[in-house]
Scaffold this motif. Structure first.
Motif, PDB file in Angstrom:
ATOM      1  N   ILE A   1      15.051  13.720   1.744  1.00  0.00           N
ATOM      2  CA  ILE A   1      14.503  12.370   1.529  1.00  0.00           C
ATOM      3  C   ILE A   1      13.003  12.377   1.810  1.00  0.00           C
ATOM      4  O   ILE A   1      12.523  13.038   2.730  1.00  0.00           O
ATOM      5  N   LEU A   2      12.270  11.619   1.017  1.00  0.00           N
ATOM      6  CA  LEU A   2      10.812  11.542   1.144  1.00  0.00           C
ATOM      7  C   LEU A   2      10.380  10.200   1.715  1.00  0.00           C
ATOM      8  O   LEU A   2      11.048   9.188   1.543  1.00  0.00           O
ATOM      9  N   SER A   3       9.253  10.203   2.408  1.00  0.00           N
ATOM     10  CA  SER A   3       8.649   8.966   2.870  1.00  0.00           C
ATOM     11  C   SER A   3       7.159   9.220   3.101  1.00  0.00           C
ATOM     12  O   SER A   3       6.642  10.290   2.756  1.00  0.00           O
ATOM     13  N   ALA A   4       6.500   8.254   3.677  1.00  0.00           N
ATOM     14  CA  ALA A   4       5.095   8.410   4.048  1.00  0.00           C
ATOM     15  C   ALA A   4       4.955   7.883   5.467  1.00  0.00           C
ATOM     16  O   ALA A   4       5.483   6.813   5.777  1.00  0.00           O
ATOM     17  N   GLY A   5       4.292   8.628   6.323  1.00  0.00           N
ATOM     18  CA  GLY A   5       4.258   8.239   7.723  1.00  0.00           C
ATOM     19  C   GLY A   5       2.877   8.169   8.332  1.00  0.00           C
ATOM     20  O   GLY A   5       1.902   8.672   7.774  1.00  0.00           O
ATOM     21  N   TYR A   6       2.817   7.550   9.501  1.00  0.00           N
ATOM     22  CA  TYR A   6       1.579   7.469  10.273  1.00  0.00           C
ATOM     23  C   TYR A   6       1.843   7.687  11.762  1.00  0.00           C
ATOM     24  O   TYR A   6       0.922   7.742  12.561  1.00  0.00           O
TER      25      TYR A   6
ATOM     26  N   ALA B   1       0.829  -1.205   0.000  1.00  0.00           N
ATOM     27  CA  ALA B   1       0.000   0.000   0.000  1.00  0.00           C
ATOM     28  C   ALA B   1       0.864   1.256   0.000  1.00  0.00           C
ATOM     29  O   ALA B   1       0.587   2.222  -0.719  1.00  0.00           O
ATOM     30  N   GLU B   2       1.931   1.246   0.797  1.00  0.00           N
ATOM     31  CA  GLU B   2       2.821   2.408   0.830  1.00  0.00           C
ATOM     32  C   GLU B   2       3.475   2.619  -0.536  1.00  0.00           C
ATOM     33  O   GLU B   2       3.617   3.756  -1.004  1.00  0.00           O
ATOM     34  N   ALA B   3       3.853   1.539  -1.184  1.00  0.00           N
ATOM     35  CA  ALA B   3       4.478   1.644  -2.508  1.00  0.00           C
ATOM     36  C   ALA B   3       3.522   2.244  -3.529  1.00  0.00           C
ATOM     37  O   ALA B   3       3.938   2.994  -4.421  1.00  0.00           O
ATOM     38  N   ARG B   4       2.249   1.923  -3.401  1.00  0.00           N
ATOM     39  CA  ARG B   4       1.255   2.521  -4.318  1.00  0.00           C
ATOM     40  C   ARG B   4       1.237   4.037  -4.163  1.00  0.00           C
ATOM     41  O   ARG B   4       1.140   4.779  -5.152  1.00  0.00           O
TER      42      ARG B   4
ATOM     43  N   LEU C   1      12.109   6.723   0.766  1.00  0.00           N
ATOM     44  CA  LEU C   1      12.574   5.742   1.744  1.00  0.00           C
ATOM     45  C   LEU C   1      11.400   5.060   2.442  1.00  0.00           C
ATOM     46  O   LEU C   1      10.468   5.725   2.904  1.00  0.00           O
ATOM     47  N   THR C   2      11.461   3.733   2.530  1.00  0.00           N
ATOM     48  CA  THR C   2      10.399   2.995   3.212  1.00  0.00           C
ATOM     49  C   THR C   2      10.182   3.500   4.633  1.00  0.00           C
ATOM     50  O   THR C   2      11.122   3.844   5.352  1.00  0.00           O
ATOM     51  N   ASP C   3       8.955   3.500   5.054  1.00  0.00           N
ATOM     52  CA  ASP C   3       8.564   3.955   6.385  1.00  0.00           C
ATOM     53  C   ASP C   3       9.262   3.192   7.508  1.00  0.00           C
ATOM     54  O   ASP C   3       9.458   3.724   8.603  1.00  0.00           O
ATOM     55  N   VAL C   4       9.655   1.949   7.267  1.00  0.00           N
ATOM     56  CA  VAL C   4      10.272   1.165   8.343  1.00  0.00           C
ATOM     57  C   VAL C   4      11.669   1.674   8.700  1.00  0.00           C
ATOM     58  O   VAL C   4      12.227   1.280   9.718  1.00  0.00           O
ATOM     59  N   SER C   5      12.216   2.577   7.875  1.00  0.00           N
ATOM     60  CA  SER C   5      13.579   3.075   8.132  1.00  0.00           C
ATOM     61  C   SER C   5      13.640   4.591   8.242  1.00  0.00           C
ATOM     62  O   SER C   5      14.641   5.209   7.884  1.00  0.00           O
ATOM     63  N   ILE C   6      12.589   5.196   8.782  1.00  0.00           N
ATOM     64  CA  ILE C   6      12.560   6.666   8.876  1.00  0.00           C
ATOM     65  C   ILE C   6      13.036   7.187  10.228  1.00  0.00           C
ATOM     66  O   ILE C   6      12.972   8.387  10.481  1.00  0.00           O
ATOM     67  N   SER C   7      13.491   6.293  11.099  1.00  0.00           N
ATOM     68  CA  SER C   7      13.919   6.720  12.424  1.00  0.00           C
ATOM     69  C   SER C   7      15.072   7.725  12.341  1.00  0.00           C
ATOM     70  O   SER C   7      16.111   7.443  11.748  1.00  0.00           O
ATOM     71  N   ILE C   8      14.876   8.880  12.939  1.00  0.00           N
ATOM     72  CA  ILE C   8      15.937   9.894  12.941  1.00  0.00           C
ATOM     73  C   ILE C   8      17.134   9.392  13.743  1.00  0.00           C
ATOM     74  O   ILE C   8      18.283   9.520  13.317  1.00  0.00           O
ATOM     75  N   GLY C   9      16.840   8.778  14.899  1.00  0.00           N
ATOM     76  CA  GLY C   9      17.916   8.311  15.758  1.00  0.00           C
ATOM     77  C   GLY C   9      18.663   7.110  15.212  1.00  0.00           C
ATOM     78  O   GLY C   9      19.883   7.013  15.346  1.00  0.00           O
ATOM     79  N   ALA C  10      17.926   6.179  14.586  1.00  0.00           N
ATOM     80  CA  ALA C  10      18.540   4.925  14.139  1.00  0.00           C
ATOM     81  C   ALA C  10      19.038   4.974  12.698  1.00  0.00           C
ATOM     82  O   ALA C  10      19.854   4.140  12.300  1.00  0.00           O
ATOM     83  N   VAL C  11      18.552   5.927  11.902  1.00  0.00           N
ATOM     84  CA  VAL C  11      18.924   5.966  10.477  1.00  0.00           C
ATOM     85  C   VAL C  11      19.487   7.320  10.049  1.00  0.00           C
ATOM     86  O   VAL C  11      20.619   7.415   9.581  1.00  0.00           O
TER      87      VAL C  11
END
Length: 407
Positions: free
Chosen positions: A283-288, A159-162, A261-271
């Motif tokens: 960089i762009l992503s989609a979030g919730y 769904a995110e890819a769409r 960038l996939t939502d699973v890797s949007i962490s500011i601290g970890a990525v």
């Protein structure tokens, strides 16, 4: 004995029997549940290539401790048993079997990873042990017909890819798209979602598809190869460790594609911070999920509750790590389901209640994003908002988008 008393005694006996039956009916338990305890299992990547996600399990453990300190759920304390599987499917099988057959947990909750959870999906469904709120966005978790004991949590990768594809078509209708993806269901779901929307244009717009294995120490050579294709859009489907590497290498090569960038890797601290904030700019992503480190949420009621929780139960935690707000939301949703179960704590009822969530809004979800499920819809979160990484934080823009319809 006076015969007249017999009907009265019989009536009294019948009343006592009915009362005891009624009391028994009020409480129905499956393995893992008592009058005082609910045992919940979990497997997490505390080590290995996806260890950045280990904080999710630690957050959930802390959240359940907070719930227990406040009396538990309907008077029962949660015993959270979480094991490390190192993001290795064989280890996952071993640990999940241990949880079900030795620890006798009531259910397994928010276990991490597409390849790892795929390895135990059939087993848990045969055992009829809930595989609830799986911590992966693979679309396969939304299949109540074939896997009635499995349910996902976050928006599906497909769904995110769409949504990404629609955004690309709108902003760059003649894009040259390079897709970099993890070689498993996680990555392949994104490819499918992109092609759902690109349709017949996919073959001309996608100029490169490059996959990597989680066992690779570095993915730099893949990025070099993708830049060489002349692509001006990079769809980056990587887990945190590799996402940080990819962002660094893109910047080092002075390649400037539209980077989604996939939502699973949007962490500011970890990525983003490990990759470099300058390298991550744009960089762009989609979030919730809300970003706990973003001052825009400082007066938000839900975020105030989250911050109070962190200060007491996770002091010193890096609130810039999106995995913490994620773990909080998942645990809060799990508690909501248990509350809805009341005293009927059977595995069948927990799945029934999980499939009966209506407009539930965990504290750390973006306003307007709501959890809804039904017996035919095992995808709890199906709304997203586009966002851009700017000046060290994620800025949301546009409207809430229904990932289900792509509207």
């Amino acid at each position: 004995m006076n015969n007249k008393k017999l009907p009265l005694l019989a009536a009294a006996a019948a009343f006592t029997l009915l009362a005891s039956q009624s009391a028994f009916a009020q409480k129905k338990y499956d393995p893992g549940v008592t009058d005082t305890e609910i045992k919940i299992g979990n497997v997490e990547a505390y080590s290995g290539p996806a260890s950045a996600y280990g904080i999710i399990g630690k957050t959930e453990d802390a959240y359940f401790k907070m719930i227990n300190d406040n009396g538990g759920v309907n008077g029962r304390k949660i015993k959270f048993i979480s094991y490390d599987d190192g993001y290795s499917p064989p280890k996952t099988v071993e640990q999940v079997r241990k949880l079900i057959e030795s620890d006798e947990v009531f259910l397994n909750f928010n276990a991490l990873g597409t390849p790892t959870q795929t390895a135990v999906q059939k087993y848990q469904n045969i055992k009829k042990v809930p595989q609830l709120f799986v911590a992966t966005g693979a679309s396969k978790w939304d299949d109540p017909k074939h896997f009635p004991w499995t349910m996902g949590f976050q928006p599906s990768y497909r769904a995110e890819a769409r949504i990404f594809a629609k955004y690309i078509l709108k902003e760059k209708p003649n894009a040259k798209i390079a897709v970099f993806y993890q070689n498993d269901d996680f990555g392949k779901d994104y490819l499918t979602g992109l092609k759902d929307v690109l349709g017949e244009k996919a073959s001309s717009l996608i100029v490169a598809q490059e996959s990597y294995e989680t066992t690779e120490p570095s993915i730099d050579s893949h990025i070099v190869k993708l830049k060489g294709t002349g692509a001006d859009v990079l769809v980056d489907i990587t887990t945190p460790k590799f996402a940080a590497q990819a962002i660094k290498e893109v910047a080092a090569l002075q390649w400037k594609p539209m980077h989604l960038l996939t939502d699973v890797s949007i962490s500011i601290g970890a990525v983003m911070k490990p990759a470099g904030l300058d390298a991550s700019e744009g960089i762009l992503s989609a979030g919730y999920l809300k970003d706990a480190s973003d001052p825009q949420w400082k007066d938000d009621a839900g975020m105030k509750k989250f911050m109070t929780f962190v200060q007491k139960y996770m002091p010193g935690a890096n609130i810039a790590d999106a995995n913490i707000v994620y773990g909080y939301a998942a645990a809060q949703t799990m508690v909501q389901v248990l509350k809805q179960c009341g005293n009927e704590l059977t595995r069948a009822n927990v799945m029934k209640q999980a499939a009966s969530l209506k407009d539930f809004e965990p504290d750390t979800l973006i306003p307007g994003v709501k959890i809804n499920t039904s017996p035919t819809d095992f995808a709890p979160i199906e709304q997203l908002k586009m966002m851009r990484f700017t000046n060290g934080k994620w800025d949301l823009f546009g409207d809430i988008i229904s990932a289900e319809t792509g509207k």
